[in-house]
Design an enzyme around this catalytic site. Structure first.
Site, short mmCIF file in Angstrom:
data_model
loop_
_atom_site.label_atom_id
_atom_site.label_comp_id
_atom_site.label_asym_id
_atom_site.label_seq_id
_atom_site.Cartn_x
_atom_site.Cartn_y
_atom_site.Cartn_z
N LYS A 144 0.81 -1.22 0.00
CA LYS A 144 0.00 0.00 0.00
C LYS A 144 0.84 1.27 0.00
O LYS A 144 0.39 2.31 -0.47
CB LYS A 144 -0.98 -0.01 1.17
N GLU A 230 -3.26 7.68 7.38
CA GLU A 230 -3.97 8.43 6.35
C GLU A 230 -4.99 9.35 6.97
O GLU A 230 -5.53 9.05 8.03
CB GLU A 230 -4.76 7.46 5.46
N HIS A 265 -15.76 -2.47 6.96
CA HIS A 265 -14.93 -2.13 5.80
C HIS A 265 -14.96 -3.20 4.73
O HIS A 265 -14.06 -3.29 3.91
CB HIS A 265 -13.47 -1.86 6.20
N ARG A 323 -6.45 -8.55 -9.48
CA ARG A 323 -7.12 -9.83 -9.72
C ARG A 323 -8.53 -9.56 -10.21
O ARG A 323 -8.98 -8.42 -10.23
CB ARG A 323 -7.22 -10.60 -8.40
P1 ADP Z 1 -13.20 -7.54 -3.32
O1 ADP Z 1 -12.87 -8.54 -4.37
O2 ADP Z 1 -14.29 -6.68 -3.72
O3 ADP Z 1 -12.05 -6.81 -2.75
P2 ADP Z 1 -13.21 -9.07 -1.00
O4 ADP Z 1 -11.94 -8.39 -0.62
O5 ADP Z 1 -14.22 -9.31 0.04
O6 ADP Z 1 -13.89 -8.29 -2.15
O7 ADP Z 1 -12.95 -10.44 -1.73
C1 ADP Z 1 -11.75 -11.01 -1.85
C2 ADP Z 1 -11.49 -11.82 -0.63
O8 ADP Z 1 -12.57 -12.67 -0.39
C3 ADP Z 1 -10.30 -12.67 -0.76
O9 ADP Z 1 -9.22 -12.06 -0.14
C4 ADP Z 1 -10.69 -13.98 -0.12
O10 ADP Z 1 -10.03 -14.13 1.11
C5 ADP Z 1 -12.14 -13.91 0.14
N1 ADP Z 1 -13.01 -14.91 -0.45
C6 ADP Z 1 -14.33 -14.76 -0.54
N2 ADP Z 1 -14.92 -15.83 -1.03
C7 ADP Z 1 -13.96 -16.70 -1.29
C8 ADP Z 1 -13.96 -18.00 -1.84
N3 ADP Z 1 -15.05 -18.62 -2.23
N4 ADP Z 1 -12.78 -18.59 -1.98
C9 ADP Z 1 -11.66 -17.95 -1.62
N5 ADP Z 1 -11.61 -16.75 -1.09
C10 ADP Z 1 -12.74 -16.10 -0.93
P1 ADP Z 2 -8.59 -3.51 2.09
O1 ADP Z 2 -7.25 -3.85 1.56
O2 ADP Z 2 -8.87 -4.15 3.38
O3 ADP Z 2 -9.65 -3.64 1.04
P2 ADP Z 2 -8.77 -0.64 1.64
O4 ADP Z 2 -7.62 0.26 1.75
O5 ADP Z 2 -9.25 -0.97 0.27
O6 ADP Z 2 -8.47 -1.96 2.47
O7 ADP Z 2 -9.98 -0.03 2.46
C1 ADP Z 2 -11.15 -0.76 2.72
C2 ADP Z 2 -12.29 0.17 3.08
O8 ADP Z 2 -11.93 1.03 4.18
C3 ADP Z 2 -12.72 1.15 2.00
O9 ADP Z 2 -13.64 0.57 1.11
C4 ADP Z 2 -13.32 2.27 2.80
O10 ADP Z 2 -14.60 1.93 3.24
C5 ADP Z 2 -12.47 2.33 4.04
N1 ADP Z 2 -11.37 3.33 3.94
C6 ADP Z 2 -10.14 3.13 3.43
N2 ADP Z 2 -9.38 4.24 3.49
C7 ADP Z 2 -10.13 5.19 4.10
C8 ADP Z 2 -9.89 6.57 4.49
N3 ADP Z 2 -8.74 7.19 4.28
N4 ADP Z 2 -10.90 7.23 5.09
C9 ADP Z 2 -12.08 6.61 5.33
N5 ADP Z 2 -12.36 5.34 5.01
C10 ADP Z 2 -11.40 4.61 4.40
#
Ligand code: ADP
Ligand code: ADP
Ligand code: MG
Length: 721
Positions: A144, A230, A265, A323
């Site tokens: 990140k 952040e 989140h 991905r």
């Molecule tokens: P997005 O793809 O929108 O970021 P998520 O982060 O919730 O949504 O989805 C990805 C994560 O979901 C993966 O890191 C994995 O750990 C988990 N996951 C959900 N369903 C499955 C599944 N059927 N098999 C493996 N991993 C899964």
């Molecule tokens: P992850 O790797 O777990 O998906 P992200 O960085 O994508 O983490 O953040 C996941 C969620 O956290 C976002 O969809 C949003 O809801 C919240 N978020 C992330 N960064 C911020 C921020 N700077 N301020 C407020 N909410 C945040």
């Protein structure tokens, strides 16, 4: 299938308006794909196999021991055993299986090995085509802090914050002060919301930092504890752009998705196009997403996530997911494309099938799409995850031929939702000409769904579809908290629900033990026979949770009944001369009755759990959970009495740590045990003031739901004066 789906263009004509076409003599290698190993499970493995089959690519699926009987392991040309439950992460094993079986390519799905650059590299070294981006792009984006540096250099705006390597407590606190509170702490390796903490004030900073670091290190391993600080955006929206790039230097943006409706989140609902978004901002987002992908030499499917500040309308780069994503079907519905097909084509070295302009033309015709993730969890109990056997899962097939309704799932009736994996049961994706139509349709499809055995968020999703703020598109990541009262508003359960439940139960009881002189079920006897049942309301959305309701069913003529419902503080209500019939389909009793002025059809599903019988009834598209109360004598006979003070595991779990010691005095609400279930940590808190007598489990123990974790000393006897 829609007519514009998979429109093919002559290869040479695929030049993209926004592309920076690859120049020079080094042409990408083209390797037609004939076989693929799908290194994933559940709905995503099934979904990838579908496209592979359609394209004539021979797919091999894999399964772990707990998944041996799973649905995905019955899909594909063959399915190979991997071993223990964590083996989906065993890259070496998976690669050796692929090699041994002469499989040409590997699709990682999402989660597991999908964002592991070392694994992608290893595949390439071993001569296996990795269906995903180059390892270098993955490594750049997987971090990140590094990704934010790259984005800043590429003129993509990032959330103000500190992304450096210096990690001293006081130093980070100083940075947080500069950024100004509230701030958000995130692990550089973050994912799935783990190790993330909102810090509202200076005083909380150090303790929150320590707890975030510990959680991140436990989740992401060494280096996971390195934190970013952040600016915390108070009213953010999550808007992401689906990008696709090929090896020829072409990059397109396949529209955006709003994923603001989240809990912890984590996304619950995703939609495209994003509602209430200025066209100018939308175009800017797409351009920035393409810039982001180009900056790391991206190839394949990727998602650039932005956070959009509702107060200023400014957006910032958050991260890039390298991905295919859980929510990719939303984009497929509004573009008419099959993204997995695109992944296979790009991996084979082909150029992108459509130009940016062609994609946009498709989107203009296809309206709006929404995806709901159906999870095994209890929204009404803080979204606590659930697991167990799907006793009955009816995700209606009446929409099967409707091109605007798509169901991606990996479990069926009889499947087990294991606590070892993510608790997502299914994804429902619905398209409509407008967003309003799509929401209305989603709700009507959900009303037909029946899931019994594990708790799900289906009722919650229906409520979401009815919430005016959601319908208006007034979304933000804090949506659920903001509209909590409306979303969880208790409802009154009508007497007809108890009447129908009683009819269902009595018919089932009579069937297994017909009384003398009465033929099976509700036979043609005219003899009056009366049966009484008592229910306890277990429904988390009910106004009357815990209420005990009695219903008596008397048969007055063949298929004619009088049902009397008695509730505390109200006159008993008698429904007289109700014509009713029932049908058994496996565990489900369908009851159809003619009440005064209304014909009501319900599904009643009894389920025995250790000492209890749980009754789930679906009526008017709403699920109600009840418990059948044993007759009084039965209760006495068995000596059922309150178990002495103890705390049990609320779900199947692994014990991470005991927070107390034997002999320790605790106050109500104090943390007792930390458990993990379905990738989530939960702190079990003390229900009372007391003294710990025994800790029944130690860290690492695996427990079933209901296992006693902590026992309290008996209350000292209060001496009679
Ligand atoms: P997005 O793809 O929108 O970021 P998520 O982060 O919730 O949504 O989805 C990805 C994560 O979901 C993966 O890191 C994995 O750990 C988990 N996951 C959900 N369903 C499955 C599944 N059927 N098999 C493996 N991993 C899964
Ligand atoms: P992850 O790797 O777990 O998906 P992200 O960085 O994508 O983490 O953040 C996941 C969620 O956290 C976002 O969809 C949003 O809801 C919240 N978020 C992330 N960064 C911020 C921020 N700077 N301020 C407020 N909410 C945040
Ligand atoms: Mg994210």
């Amino acid at each position: 299938m829609r007519s514009i789906r998979n429109k093919r263009l002559p290869v040479r004509a695929r030049y993209l308006s926004t592309a920076t076409a690859a120049t020079g003599s080094a042409q990408p290698k083209q390797t037609p794909l004939n076989s693929v190993l799908i290194a994933n499970r559940g709905e995503i493995a099934i979904r990838i196999n579908k496209t592979a089959e359609r394209m004539g690519i021979r797919a091999t699926t894999v399964y772990t021991d707990v998944d041996a009987a799973s649905w995905h392991a019955s899909s594909g040309f063959q399915s190979l055993a991997l071993g223990p439950s964590n083996a989906y992460l065993d890259g070496d094993k998976i690669i050796s299986l692929a090699k041994k079986n002469g499989i040409q390519a590997l699709h990682p799905g999402y989660g597991f090995l999908s964002e592991n650059p070392k694994f992608a590299e290893k595949c390439e070294q071993e001569g296996i085509v990795f269906v995903g981006p180059p390892a270098s792009a993955m490594a750049d984006m997987g971090h990140k802090a590094r990704s934010k540096e790259i984005m800043t250099d590429a003129n993509v705006p990032c959330v103000p914050g500190y992304h450096g390597a210096q990690q001293g407590e006081q130093f980070l606190l100083e940075k947080a002060r500069e950024i100004e509170f509230p701030v958000l702490l995130k692990s550089v390796r973050g994912g799935g919301g783990k190790g993330m903490r909102i810090v509202m004030t200076e005083e909380e900073f150090i303790p929150q930092l320590n707890s975030a670091m510990a959680e991140a290190r436990a989740s992401f391993g060494e280096g996971g504890e390195v934190m970013l600080v952040e600016k915390y955006i108070v009213r953010p929206r999550h808007v992401e752009v689906q990008v696709f790039a090929d090896k020829w230097g072409n990059t397109v943006a396949l529209g955006e998705r709003d994923c603001s409706v989240q809990r912890r989140h984590q996304k619950i609902l995703e939609e495209s196009p994003a509602p209430e978004l200025d066209e100018e901002v939308r175009q800017d987002l797409w351009n920035k997403a393409r810039q982001a992908a180009s900056a790391v030499g991206y190839v394949g499917a990727g998602t650039v996530e932005f956070i959009l500040d509702k107060d200023t309308n400014k957006f910032y780069f958050m991260e890039m997911n390298t991905r295919l994503q859980v929510e990719h079907p939303v984009t497929e519905m509004v573009t008419g494309l099959d993204l997995v097909e695109w992944q296979f084509r790009v991996a084979a070295g082909e150029s992108l099938p459509l130009t940016q302009a062609e994609v946009e033309e498709n989107m203009r015709q296809l309206g709006a799409a929404i995806e709901a993730r159906i999870y095994a969890e209890n929204p009404e109990k803080g979204f606590l995850p659930d697991s167990g056997k799907l006793v009955h899962a009816y995700l209606s097939s009446s929409f099967e031929s409707d091109p605007d309704v798509r169901l991606d799932w990996g479990f069926k009736s009889g499947s087990t939702i294991s606590e070892a994996y993510d608790g997502m049961i299914a994804k429902l994706i619905v398209r409509g000409e407008t967003r309003e139509r799509a929401i209305a349709k989603m709700e009507s499809v959900l009303r037909k769904y029946q899931v019994v055995g594990v708790s799900t968020n289906v009722e919650f999703l229906k409520r979401l579809c009815q919430t005016p703020a959601f319908i208006e598109g007034d979304v933000e990541t804090g949506f659920i908290d903001k509209w909590r009262d409306a979303l969880f508003k208790p409802r009154h359960i009508k007497n007809e629900v108890f009447a129908q439940a009683a009819l269902g139960i009595v018919s089932k009881q009579l069937q297994s033990a017909p009384p003398q002189g009465l033929s099976l079920g509700f036979g043609s006897q005219s003899a009056t026979s009366e049966r009484k049942v008592a229910f306890k309301v277990m429904d988390g959305y009910s106004k009357e949770e815990g209420e005990v309701v009695e219903a008596s069913v008397a048969q007055t003529a063949p298929s004619i009944f009088t049902i009397t419902v008695t509730r505390k503080g109200a006159e008993p209500e008698a429904f007289s001369n109700i014509t009713s019939s029932h049908n058994n389909h496996g565990d489900v009793v369908s009851v159809e009755s003619f009440f005064l002025g209304e014909r009501i059809k319900s599904s009643v599903v009894p389920q025995s759990l250790e000492n209890d019988i749980k009754i789930t009834i679906f009526q008017h598209g709403i699920k109600t959970d009840l418990m059948l109360l044993p007759p009084k004598w039965y209760e006495k006979e068995l000596g059922l009495k309150e178990v002495s003070a103890s705390v049990a595991a609320p779900m199947p779990c692994k014990v991470l740590k005991n927070e107390v010691e034997e002999g320790q005095k605790v106050k109500k609400g104090a943390p007792l045990v930390v458990i993990e279930s379905m990738k989530m940590e939960t702190v079990i808190r003390s229900p009372q003031d007391g003294v710990i007598k025994k800790l029944a489990h130690k860290a690492g123990d695996i427990c079933k739901a209901g296992t006693v974790l902590v026992m309290f000393e008996e209350e000292p006897e209060t001496k009679e004066p």
